[in-house]
Design an enzyme around this catalytic site. Structure first.
Site, short mmCIF file in Angstrom:
data_model
loop_
_atom_site.label_atom_id
_atom_site.label_comp_id
_atom_site.label_asym_id
_atom_site.label_seq_id
_atom_site.Cartn_x
_atom_site.Cartn_y
_atom_site.Cartn_z
CB SER A 128 -0.99 -0.15 1.25
OG SER A 128 -1.94 0.87 1.11
CG ASP A 271 -5.90 -3.50 -4.37
OD1 ASP A 271 -6.82 -2.66 -3.76
OD2 ASP A 271 -4.55 -3.39 -3.95
CG HIS A 304 -5.57 -2.39 -0.21
ND1 HIS A 304 -4.48 -2.01 -1.32
CD2 HIS A 304 -5.11 -1.59 0.80
CE1 HIS A 304 -3.48 -1.29 -0.77
NE2 HIS A 304 -4.11 -1.03 0.34
#
Length: 322
Positions: A128, A271, A304
């Site tokens: 991330s 994601d 995610h």
């Protein structure tokens, strides 16, 4: 063998951010796990939005991936993890979060690497926003690492991501329960409709007379509120919004082609934040002028957050590097 320690601090002098804000001093704290620095190959691990330098140990957030006899083995590799200044883990507070972008943090980490007299890292890995910082570090210092491993991230924040960060910022600045409400919204982006369906099946919490998905979201909001500061959330959200290795510095091809590291991109097929279509486009572009680049995908319904959930897949994808 020294497996873990308390954060150590470096004081950086006279730092000017890209926006022109001047900081006479900045506190940069870090932790080292495994063999002492300079006795083994060094892996820099960049934390994500609510993370910190506590990568392994009792409250380590990546224990399933990193540790003794794990994928990234602390018998073989020295793990270095910096705290993003202002993440709250080391009591450093930054109120003026708009002063900073992701590249500023990359520059601060690079200063830390130089201070520790590290000539070259074996790998930089991050998921991330941590992966975004990794991209920025490699763009600024193309020879700094042998391997660049950006997971569930990209070299830039897309319009979709910027829009979600904008909404987060609105909640953080305007809500009466900013951390809790922002976290509830964020969880909708970190997971997927399929993930929620498999977990909750529209069940209800009889005691509270609400849906279990609602009590779960409230629980996550309350949990974060207890351990995270508002200023930290605002800053980290600002960093997520400002990833862009090309900002004021040339085209993606110009910058990426100079990166000497082998680049191992890992996307997540579900994601919603850093979509696989963007990851694949990055890979296709890189392939035109770099032969040491790979793209692999985690297959998961969890979106995610899968980089913190699907450890077996991550282990398989990273095995050849470590």
């Amino acid at each position: 063998m020294k497996l873990e320690n308390k954060p150590t601090s470096i004081t950086l002098q006279n730092f000017t951010t890209e926006s022109g804000a001047f900081y006479a001093t900045l506190n940069l704290s870090f932790q080292v796990f495994g063999p002492a620095l300079h006795t083994a190959p060094i892996v820099l691990v960049n934390h994500a939005l609510t993370g910190n330098s506590q990568v392994v140990g009792e409250s380590g957030w990546w224990n399933d991936l990193i540790g003794e006899d794990k994928t990234i083995d602390t018998n073989k590799y020295t793990i270095l993890a910096f705290n993003v200044p202002g993440n709250g883990f080391d009591d450093t507070i930054i109120e003026n979060y708009l002063d900073f972008n992701t590249r500023d943090i990359a520059k601060i980490f690079i200063q830390g690497i130089h201070f520790l007299k590290i000539k070259q890292l074996y790998a930089i890995i991050g998921g991330s926003v941590g992966g975004g910082i990794a991209w920025e570090i490699a763009a600024l210092e193309p020879k700094i690492t042998q391997h660049l491993i950006p997971i569930a991230t990209d070299w830039k924040s897309t319009d979709w991501l910027i829009a979600n960060c904008f909404l987060q910022e609105q909640i953080l600045n305007n809500s009466s329960k900013p951390i809790e409400d922002a976290r509830i919204h964020a969880m909708l982006c970190y997971r997927t409709p399929e993930s929620f369906k498999s977990k909750f099946q529209r069940t209800t919490n009889e005691e509270l007379a609400i849906f279990n998905i609602e009590s779960w979201l409230c629980h996550h909001g309350e949990k974060l509120q207890k351990r995270f500061q508002l200023s930290s959330y605002k800053l980290m959200n600002q960093l997520l919004k400002t990833i862009d290795i090309t900002r004021n510095s040339g085209s993606f091809e110009e910058i990426a082609s100079k990166i000497e590291a082998a680049i191992h991109i890992i996307g997540i097929d579900s994601d919603l934040f850093f979509t696989v279509s963007e990851n694949r486009a990055t890979y296709e572009e890189l392939k035109k002028y770099k032969n040491n680049v790979t793209y692999q995908e985690i297959v998961s319904i969890h979106g995610h957050d899968a980089f913190l959930i699907e450890y077996e897949q991550l282990d398989n994808l990273l095995a050849s590097i470590f």
